[in-house]
Design a protein around this motif. Sequence first.
Motif, PDB file in Angstrom:
ATOM      1  N   VAL A 101       6.509  43.608  59.238  1.00  0.00           N
ATOM      2  CA  VAL A 101       7.101  42.780  58.182  1.00  0.00           C
ATOM      3  C   VAL A 101       7.041  41.298  58.571  1.00  0.00           C
ATOM      4  N   ALA A 102       7.308  41.019  59.840  1.00  0.00           N
ATOM      5  CA  ALA A 102       7.221  39.635  60.320  1.00  0.00           C
ATOM      6  C   ALA A 102       5.787  39.115  60.230  1.00  0.00           C
ATOM      7  N   MET A 103       4.820  39.971  60.571  1.00  0.00           N
ATOM      8  CA  MET A 103       3.416  39.585  60.448  1.00  0.00           C
ATOM      9  C   MET A 103       3.066  39.235  59.012  1.00  0.00           C
ATOM     10  N   ALA A 104       3.571  40.021  58.069  1.00  0.00           N
ATOM     11  CA  ALA A 104       3.295  39.742  56.670  1.00  0.00           C
ATOM     12  C   ALA A 104       3.919  38.428  56.232  1.00  0.00           C
ATOM     13  N   ALA A 105       5.068  38.097  56.840  1.00  0.00           N
ATOM     14  CA  ALA A 105       5.780  36.877  56.446  1.00  0.00           C
ATOM     15  C   ALA A 105       5.181  35.628  57.079  1.00  0.00           C
ATOM     16  N   VAL A 106       4.915  35.687  58.367  1.00  0.00           N
ATOM     17  CA  VAL A 106       4.511  34.462  59.081  1.00  0.00           C
ATOM     18  C   VAL A 106       3.187  34.609  59.815  1.00  0.00           C
ATOM     19  N   GLY A 107       2.551  35.787  59.738  1.00  0.00           N
ATOM     20  CA  GLY A 107       1.318  36.005  60.489  1.00  0.00           C
ATOM     21  C   GLY A 107       0.251  34.948  60.271  1.00  0.00           C
ATOM     22  N   PRO A 108      -0.092  34.636  59.003  1.00  0.00           N
ATOM     23  CA  PRO A 108      -1.123  33.618  58.784  1.00  0.00           C
ATOM     24  C   PRO A 108      -0.752  32.248  59.339  1.00  0.00           C
ATOM     25  N   LEU A 109       0.535  31.969  59.459  1.00  0.00           N
ATOM     26  CA  LEU A 109       0.959  30.667  59.971  1.00  0.00           C
ATOM     27  C   LEU A 109       0.771  30.553  61.483  1.00  0.00           C
ATOM     28  N   VAL A 110       0.820  31.696  62.181  1.00  0.00           N
ATOM     29  CA  VAL A 110       0.687  31.669  63.642  1.00  0.00           C
ATOM     30  C   VAL A 110      -0.677  32.155  64.100  1.00  0.00           C
ATOM     31  N   ALA A 111      -1.552  32.525  63.163  1.00  0.00           N
ATOM     32  CA  ALA A 111      -2.886  32.987  63.534  1.00  0.00           C
ATOM     33  C   ALA A 111      -3.636  31.871  64.256  1.00  0.00           C
ATOM     34  N   PRO A 112      -4.301  32.198  65.370  1.00  0.00           N
ATOM     35  CA  PRO A 112      -4.973  31.147  66.152  1.00  0.00           C
ATOM     36  C   PRO A 112      -6.209  30.563  65.479  1.00  0.00           C
ATOM     37  N   HIS A 113      -6.802  31.279  64.530  1.00  0.00           N
ATOM     38  CA  HIS A 113      -8.027  30.809  63.878  1.00  0.00           C
ATOM     39  C   HIS A 113      -7.956  31.099  62.379  1.00  0.00           C
ATOM     40  N   ASP A 114      -8.858  30.476  61.652  1.00  0.00           N
ATOM     41  CA  ASP A 114      -8.992  30.761  60.228  1.00  0.00           C
ATOM     42  C   ASP A 114      -9.589  32.167  60.075  1.00  0.00           C
ATOM     43  N   PRO A 115      -8.907  33.079  59.393  1.00  0.00           N
ATOM     44  CA  PRO A 115      -9.409  34.456  59.302  1.00  0.00           C
ATOM     45  C   PRO A 115     -10.689  34.604  58.498  1.00  0.00           C
ATOM     46  N   TYR A 116     -11.059  33.579  57.723  1.00  0.00           N
ATOM     47  CA  TYR A 116     -12.260  33.675  56.908  1.00  0.00           C
ATOM     48  C   TYR A 116     -13.362  32.706  57.343  1.00  0.00           C
ATOM     49  N   GLY A 119      -7.844  49.283  62.754  1.00  0.00           N
ATOM     50  CA  GLY A 119      -7.484  50.695  62.641  1.00  0.00           C
ATOM     51  C   GLY A 119      -6.197  51.010  63.372  1.00  0.00           C
ATOM     52  N   LEU A 120      -6.022  50.401  64.562  1.00  0.00           N
ATOM     53  CA  LEU A 120      -4.790  50.611  65.319  1.00  0.00           C
ATOM     54  C   LEU A 120      -3.589  50.019  64.591  1.00  0.00           C
ATOM     55  N   ALA A 121      -3.766  48.857  63.988  1.00  0.00           N
ATOM     56  CA  ALA A 121      -2.673  48.245  63.215  1.00  0.00           C
ATOM     57  C   ALA A 121      -2.266  49.149  62.062  1.00  0.00           C
ATOM     58  N   LEU A 122      -3.250  49.719  61.378  1.00  0.00           N
ATOM     59  CA  LEU A 122      -2.969  50.624  60.265  1.00  0.00           C
ATOM     60  C   LEU A 122      -2.267  51.890  60.751  1.00  0.00           C
ATOM     61  N   LEU A 123      -2.765  52.460  61.843  1.00  0.00           N
ATOM     62  CA  LEU A 123      -2.180  53.692  62.379  1.00  0.00           C
ATOM     63  C   LEU A 123      -0.735  53.480  62.815  1.00  0.00           C
ATOM     64  N   LEU A 124      -0.492  52.441  63.594  1.00  0.00           N
ATOM     65  CA  LEU A 124       0.854  52.194  64.108  1.00  0.00           C
ATOM     66  C   LEU A 124       1.840  51.881  62.983  1.00  0.00           C
ATOM     67  N   THR A 125       1.389  51.143  61.985  1.00  0.00           N
ATOM     68  CA  THR A 125       2.278  50.806  60.871  1.00  0.00           C
ATOM     69  C   THR A 125       2.655  52.044  60.071  1.00  0.00           C
ATOM     70  N   ALA A 126       1.661  52.851  59.720  1.00  0.00           N
ATOM     71  CA  ALA A 126       1.938  54.069  58.955  1.00  0.00           C
ATOM     72  C   ALA A 126       2.843  55.013  59.740  1.00  0.00           C
ATOM     73  N   LEU A 127       2.562  55.182  61.026  1.00  0.00           N
ATOM     74  CA  LEU A 127       3.375  56.073  61.851  1.00  0.00           C
ATOM     75  C   LEU A 127       4.789  55.535  61.998  1.00  0.00           C
ATOM     76  N   ALA A 128       4.926  54.231  62.175  1.00  0.00           N
ATOM     77  CA  ALA A 128       6.256  53.639  62.352  1.00  0.00           C
ATOM     78  C   ALA A 128       7.124  53.853  61.117  1.00  0.00           C
TER      79      ALA A 128
END
Length: 289
Positions: free
Chosen positions: A35-50, A259-268
């Motif tokens: 949830v925190a990643m969804a809120a502030v993730g793009p703000l703390v990302a080290p590079h432009d994702p695109y 894939g790991l992010a998806l797996l851990l989130t769904a499992l959590a």
Amino acid sequence: MSATTTGIATRVAARIRHRVPFVEGAALAVAVVVVAMAAVGPLVAPHDPYAVNLTDALLPPSAEHWFGTDANGRDVLSRVLHGARVTLPATLVVIAASTVIGVLIGTVAALGGKVVDEVLMRITDIGLSLPAIILALGLSAALGPGLSSAVIALSVTWWPGYARLARTLVREVKDAEYVDAARVLGVPQGRLIFRHILPNALNTLYVQTTVDVGAVMLVISGLSFIGVGAQVPSAEWGAMIAGEANNLTNAWWAVAFPGLALLLTALAFNLVGDWLRVRNDPTIRREAR
């Protein structure tokens, strides 16, 4: 609602919860991090994702690129962080829309008399008998590839489970003594429903919605992976996996980390939902003891 997907995920979560100490706390921590990643993730990302930089294509994990880079030189960590803002909100929109539709239909069925109940529940049974992911796949293809199409398709196909659950809960509460007392006192029907019946009938519905977060997230990512959901180069986790699937053998990190992010989130979320189910059901609590 995909009963098979949800059922398997719930059973796996229950086994892990009973066998691994402190797993509820770890699952809750992962859910909070997402949830925190969804809120502030793009703000703390080290590079432009695109940002494309072909000279840095397929670099392995390093101090500069913790999760490596993909075939276009984009930082995988930044894309995973940004992907939480894409995948999680889409999942929550599907859950919210399905809950509203399901609760409305289930409540009308429970309070509308025998004929209304029969008609609405037979429609619901038809929806439950058809795999949600197959229906969503067809609707997404008809609406055109895109994340919004996947969200609309899943919202239309995921509600039957909530309708059935809401009907059961409302029927249990509508004949309770305090509801009869309010009815005798002349409480208007609308106030009776929204003030006395629904709040008490649906106060445990959040347990099912929490469990469904993981299942819906997997379906959304699955639709993106096969090309009818989010499209490359979107940072949605399923689209990221699809875009780098051809590089799995020589650049595993480009597929493994989303894939790991998806797996851990769904499992959590499944573990948290299972924990909430146990806390709210005294019968399950007694069996666990």
